[in-house]
Design an enzyme around this catalytic site. Structure first.
Site, mmCIF file in Angstrom:
data_model
loop_
_atom_site.group_PDB
_atom_site.id
_atom_site.type_symbol
_atom_site.label_atom_id
_atom_site.label_comp_id
_atom_site.label_asym_id
_atom_site.label_seq_id
_atom_site.Cartn_x
_atom_site.Cartn_y
_atom_site.Cartn_z
ATOM 1 C CB SER A 8 -39.458 16.446 4.945
ATOM 2 O OG SER A 8 -39.383 15.862 6.240
ATOM 3 C CE1 TYR B 223 -42.739 20.261 6.930
ATOM 4 C CE2 TYR B 223 -42.074 18.005 7.426
ATOM 5 C CZ TYR B 223 -41.746 19.295 7.039
ATOM 6 O OH TYR B 223 -40.437 19.618 6.750
#
Length: 273
Positions: free
Chosen positions: A135, A148
């Site tokens: 990501s 995250y």
């Protein structure tokens, strides 16, 4: 990897929806043999784009069973795409430790476990490609998405090391980092509740709404599928690929060139902190 010479076999974790489903559908249309995975494929009896196997990245027995089935049916796995992942949001102070561990189990250790299980087969083949879907959030610490960001950053760095260890076996490994895409990740991620007595009530609540808006207005996952196809057909894949709108990719460049406090200020302004 040349489709004309052979029909590559692709394994995609987390292939039942979102980016994984888009990648698998696109590759199947391009002539690849595609296996996707889901923790509960029985809940999707009418799933048609490609073969869906039961696999939970947190359960080594299901990993071994899925790989054994592909090996029995195809005799090889040419491309592993570690796509299974989970979102998590919340003030770091308030996220329960077990939820942090669960997120790392899926986003980080899960990818490592599946890769470890596939590598002996690729080594026997003397070829293979592992693509880790990370990501753009893994390139920076984002407020209320710290866990995250950390899990994806860990996978990015691990890939940098691992790909060097694999080169002598003719196995390639790379990262593809997406920005915001229009998927159901927001619905499936763990949200620490916005507590009425929390000192983060307003700042976290506002940021949470902003995050959901970003996902809803995200890019078409087909864009990711096309990049994956291009990477598979690249003789020497790069270490990192980034996919998303210009400002998302440019944010990584800014992180590299701006002083830390200036970049931090940009992020805080963006999240209205």
């Amino acid at each position: 990897m040349n489709v004309a010479q052979k029909t590559p076999v692709v394994l995609i974790t987390g292939g039942s929806s979102g980016i994984g489903k888009s990648i698998g559908t696109y590759l199947k249309q391009k002539g690849y043999i595609v296996y996707g995975t889901s923790r509960n494929p029985s809940k999707l009896p009418n799933f048609e784009p490609f073969t869906l196997l039961k696999l939970d990245v947190a359960d080594r027995s299901t990993i071994q069973s899925a790989i054994k089935k592909i090996q029995e049916e195809q005799g090889r796995i040419d491309v592993l795409i570690n796509n299974a992942g989970a979102g998590i949001t919340g003030p770091l102070e308030e996220i329960p430790e077990e939820e942090i561990q669960r997120n790392f189990t899926t986003n980080y250790f899960g990818a490592i476990n599946v890769t470890k299980a596939v590598l002996p087969l690729m080594r026997e083949q003397k070829s293979g490609l592992v693509i880790n879907i990370t990501s753009i959030a893994g390139y920076m610490g984002l407020p209320f998405r710290g866990v995250y960001s950390a899990s994806k950053a860990a996978l990015e760095i691990t890939t940098e090391a691992w790909r060097m260890e694999l080169k002598s076996f003719n196995i390639n490994m790379t990262n593809i980092a997406p920005g915001d895409f229009a998927t159901n990740i927001a619905a499936g991620r763990y949200h620490a509740p916005v507590l009425s007595d929390s000192p983060y009530k307003k700042s976290y609540g506002d940021s949470l709404a902003l995050m959901d808006d970003h996902v809803d207005a995200g890019s078409d996952p087909l864009e990711m599928a096309k990049v994956v196809f291009k990477v598979i057909n690249t003789k020497k894949p790069k270490v990192h690929y980034k996919v998303g709108v210009f400002m998302q990719k440019f944010s990584v460049v800014l992180k590299r060139i701006l002083p830390d406090r200036v970049y931090e200020k940009l992020l805080m302004n963006h999240y209205k902190l």
